[in-house]
Design a protein around this motif. Structure first.
Motif, short mmCIF file in Angstrom:
data_model
loop_
_atom_site.label_atom_id
_atom_site.label_comp_id
_atom_site.label_asym_id
_atom_site.label_seq_id
_atom_site.Cartn_x
_atom_site.Cartn_y
_atom_site.Cartn_z
N SER A 172 -8.96 -18.10 29.77
CA SER A 172 -8.81 -17.24 30.54
C SER A 172 -9.81 -16.58 31.54
CB SER A 172 -8.29 -15.77 29.83
OG SER A 172 -7.22 -15.89 29.10
N LEU A 173 -10.48 -17.86 32.30
CA LEU A 173 -11.21 -17.56 33.33
C LEU A 173 -11.07 -18.50 34.35
CD1 LEU A 173 -14.84 -18.19 31.11
CD2 LEU A 173 -13.62 -16.04 31.91
N SER A 174 -11.25 -17.54 35.47
CA SER A 174 -10.74 -18.43 36.58
C SER A 174 -12.27 -18.49 37.59
CB SER A 174 -9.98 -17.80 37.72
OG SER A 174 -8.73 -17.87 36.93
N ILE A 175 -13.10 -19.36 37.20
CA ILE A 175 -14.52 -19.42 38.04
C ILE A 175 -14.52 -20.83 38.52
CG2 ILE A 175 -15.58 -17.59 36.49
CD1 ILE A 175 -16.56 -19.86 34.43
N PRO A 176 -15.49 -21.06 39.52
CA PRO A 176 -15.85 -22.17 40.07
C PRO A 176 -16.30 -23.35 39.25
CG PRO A 176 -16.79 -20.31 41.48
CD PRO A 176 -16.44 -19.91 40.17
N ILE A 177 -15.89 -24.37 39.20
CA ILE A 177 -16.52 -25.48 38.38
C ILE A 177 -17.35 -26.27 39.48
CG2 ILE A 177 -15.77 -27.66 37.03
CD1 ILE A 177 -15.12 -24.94 35.68
N ARG B 195 -10.80 -33.03 38.22
CA ARG B 195 -11.30 -31.72 38.30
C ARG B 195 -10.25 -30.71 38.32
NH1 ARG B 195 -12.29 -27.99 42.52
NH2 ARG B 195 -14.39 -27.18 42.43
N ALA B 196 -8.90 -30.79 38.99
CA ALA B 196 -8.05 -29.84 38.73
C ALA B 196 -7.64 -29.56 37.37
CB ALA B 196 -6.84 -30.30 39.57
N ALA B 197 -7.47 -30.55 36.54
CA ALA B 197 -7.21 -30.38 35.25
C ALA B 197 -8.26 -29.65 34.29
CB ALA B 197 -6.84 -31.69 34.68
N CYS B 198 -9.34 -29.85 34.79
CA CYS B 198 -10.39 -28.98 34.03
C CYS B 198 -10.31 -27.62 34.46
CB CYS B 198 -11.94 -29.59 34.79
SG CYS B 198 -13.43 -28.47 33.96
N ILE B 199 -10.33 -27.26 35.85
CA ILE B 199 -9.83 -25.91 36.19
C ILE B 199 -8.84 -25.20 35.55
CG2 ILE B 199 -9.44 -24.47 38.29
CD1 ILE B 199 -11.13 -26.49 40.00
N ARG B 200 -7.79 -25.84 35.56
CA ARG B 200 -6.48 -25.43 34.82
C ARG B 200 -6.72 -25.08 33.26
NH1 ARG B 200 -3.53 -28.11 31.69
NH2 ARG B 200 -4.08 -30.36 32.64
N GLU B 201 -7.50 -26.20 32.55
CA GLU B 201 -7.45 -25.86 31.39
C GLU B 201 -8.56 -24.80 30.91
OE1 GLU B 201 -6.53 -27.41 28.36
OE2 GLU B 201 -5.07 -28.76 29.36
N ILE B 202 -9.66 -24.52 31.77
CA ILE B 202 -10.47 -23.47 31.66
C ILE B 202 -9.83 -21.98 31.84
CG2 ILE B 202 -12.43 -22.14 32.45
CD1 ILE B 202 -12.91 -25.04 31.13
N ARG B 203 -8.65 -22.02 32.83
CA ARG B 203 -7.94 -20.91 33.04
C ARG B 203 -6.94 -20.67 31.87
NH1 ARG B 203 -6.23 -22.17 37.42
NH2 ARG B 203 -4.19 -23.03 36.82
N GLU B 204 -6.45 -21.95 31.21
CA GLU B 204 -5.42 -21.65 30.20
C GLU B 204 -6.18 -21.29 28.99
OE1 GLU B 204 -2.08 -24.82 32.02
OE2 GLU B 204 -3.23 -25.25 30.25
#
Length: 156
Positions: free
Chosen positions: A64-69, A52-61
């Motif tokens: 460039s989105l910092s949104i809830p997963i 889950r943390a990897a998914c959030i990191r990859e979406i941000r990288e």
């Protein structure tokens, strides 16, 4: 038990991605610069990092989105030739609003393009194993469930 007595264990590669949709239910696909096909946003899990943390990191990288997963939709056991065992996690990225879509920017240079694709057209963009996984994820999302798959298919 000594190291010599330890039975062999799988050491799969682990990746995580997000299934984003639009208001019409189409799937967000991205075109990586290093692949011959379109994929969902995501990537490999780093040592010590949760899927889950990897998914959030990859979406941000990547976007460039910092949104809830949202919740986990699919765990897919999908070994690949030349890569060995793989465990692939697909999380619910939810429906992207127009504002969120407008905020997509390729942050790390790995992506060249993004677009929403109807479920019936996914096979024109991605290999069959990924299309099966995405259709299983869409079914899990519709059911409000988490599913286990092998090569994208539900086991019989």
């Amino acid at each position: 038990m000594t190291a010599a007595q330890t039975p062999p264990m799988a050491t799969p590669r682990i990746a995580a991605g997000a299934l984003f949709t639009d208001d019409a239910g189409r799937v967000l696909l991205v075109r990586p610069t290093y692949k011959e096909y379109w994929d969902i946003p995501g990537g490999y899990v780093e040592p010590g990092e949760s899927p889950r943390a990897a998914c959030i990191r990859e979406i941000r990288e990547e976007l460039s989105l910092s949104i809830p997963i949202g919740p986990l939709l699919v765990v897919d056991w999908a070994p690949a030739d030349g890569e060995g065992d793989k465990l692939l996690f697909v999380f619910d990225g939810s429906t992207l609003t127009e504002t969120e879509q407008g905020g997509i920017a390729f942050g790390d240079g790995e992506l060249a393009e993004w677009r929403f694709i109807a479920a019936g057209d996914l096979d024109q963009y991605s290999p069959p194993r990924l299309v099966r996984r995405l259709r299983t994820a869409l079914a899990a999302k519709e059911r409000g469930d988490t599913l286990y798959a092998e090569h994208g298919n539900l086991p019989t």
